[in-house]
Scaffold this motif. Structure first.
Motif, PDB file in Angstrom:
ATOM      1  N   LEU A  21       1.360  -6.505   2.481  1.00 29.69           N
ATOM      2  CA  LEU A  21       0.888  -5.160   2.825  1.00 29.69           C
ATOM      3  C   LEU A  21       1.025  -4.901   4.326  1.00 29.69           C
ATOM      4  O   LEU A  21       1.456  -3.825   4.748  1.00 29.69           O
ATOM      5  N   ASP A  22       0.656  -5.887   5.138  1.00 29.91           N
ATOM      6  CA  ASP A  22       0.787  -5.738   6.591  1.00 29.91           C
ATOM      7  C   ASP A  22       2.245  -5.536   6.985  1.00 29.91           C
ATOM      8  O   ASP A  22       2.556  -4.716   7.850  1.00 29.91           O
ATOM      9  N   GLY A  28       6.364   0.737   9.164  1.00 31.16           N
ATOM     10  CA  GLY A  28       6.342   2.192   9.212  1.00 31.16           C
ATOM     11  C   GLY A  28       6.511   2.860   7.857  1.00 31.16           C
ATOM     12  O   GLY A  28       6.693   4.067   7.777  1.00 31.16           O
ATOM     13  N   ASN A  29       6.467   2.092   6.792  1.00 30.84           N
ATOM     14  CA  ASN A  29       6.605   2.669   5.455  1.00 30.84           C
ATOM     15  C   ASN A  29       5.326   3.373   5.049  1.00 30.84           C
ATOM     16  O   ASN A  29       4.244   3.051   5.521  1.00 30.84           O
ATOM     17  N   LYS A  30       5.478   4.343   4.142  1.00 25.74           N
ATOM     18  CA  LYS A  30       4.339   5.104   3.649  1.00 25.74           C
ATOM     19  C   LYS A  30       4.352   5.085   2.129  1.00 25.74           C
ATOM     20  O   LYS A  30       5.392   4.927   1.500  1.00 25.74           O
ATOM     21  N   ILE A  31       3.188   5.296   1.547  1.00 27.38           N
ATOM     22  CA  ILE A  31       3.060   5.356   0.102  1.00 27.38           C
ATOM     23  C   ILE A  31       3.523   6.724  -0.361  1.00 27.38           C
ATOM     24  O   ILE A  31       3.213   7.732   0.261  1.00 27.38           O
ATOM     25  N   GLU A  32       4.284   6.769  -1.462  1.00 24.81           N
ATOM     26  CA  GLU A  32       4.700   8.054  -2.001  1.00 24.81           C
ATOM     27  C   GLU A  32       4.280   8.156  -3.458  1.00 24.81           C
ATOM     28  O   GLU A  32       4.253   7.172  -4.174  1.00 24.81           O
ATOM     29  N   GLN A  33       3.931   9.360  -3.862  1.00 28.13           N
ATOM     30  CA  GLN A  33       3.492   9.630  -5.222  1.00 28.13           C
ATOM     31  C   GLN A  33       4.697  10.087  -6.030  1.00 28.13           C
ATOM     32  O   GLN A  33       5.392  11.020  -5.647  1.00 28.13           O
ATOM     33  N   VAL A  34       4.955   9.435  -7.156  1.00 28.74           N
ATOM     34  CA  VAL A  34       6.051   9.814  -8.040  1.00 28.74           C
ATOM     35  C   VAL A  34       5.457  10.589  -9.204  1.00 28.74           C
ATOM     36  O   VAL A  34       4.516  10.130  -9.850  1.00 28.74           O
TER      37      VAL A  34
END
Length: 104
Positions: A21-22, A28-34
């Motif tokens: 996770l770290d 610089g990645n982000k969570i995206e909703q599919v």
């Protein structure tokens, strides 16, 4: 070695997950909703593997059916456009909360 306690496997898994996770967020990645139905995958529900496979195939057709509904086609016209039975189009619409104009 003899007399040395073994590390707790659960703690090792948690440490490994935290490191991943770290690394993910540190890059610089982000969570995206599919959106549901876009990937063809869905939440696990009761049923057989065959019915799950059929539902996944219907979920792949849902975005196109929604697009046709948004363009103002009725469920019968959309089914003809996609080359499927009206009953199948209604099932896909019901499973994915797609609203068609005109008679259902």
């Amino acid at each position: 070695m003899i007399g040395v306690p073994l590390p707790n496997p659960r703690d090792q898994l948690i440490d490994n997950l935290n490191q991943q996770l770290d690394a993910f967020f540190g890059a610089g990645n982000k969570i995206e909703q599919v959106a549901p139905g876009v990937s063809g995958e869905r939440e696990a529900m009761f049923g057989t593997s065959h019915s799950n496979k059929l539902r996944a195939e219907r979920d792949k057709l849902a975005p196109r059916l929604k697009e046709l509904a948004d363009n103002g086609l009725t469920v019968i016209e959309a089914a003809k456009e996609m080359g499927m039975e009206t009953k199948r189009a209604r099932l896909i619409a019901r499973e994915n909360s797609i609203k068609f104009p005109g008679p259902q």
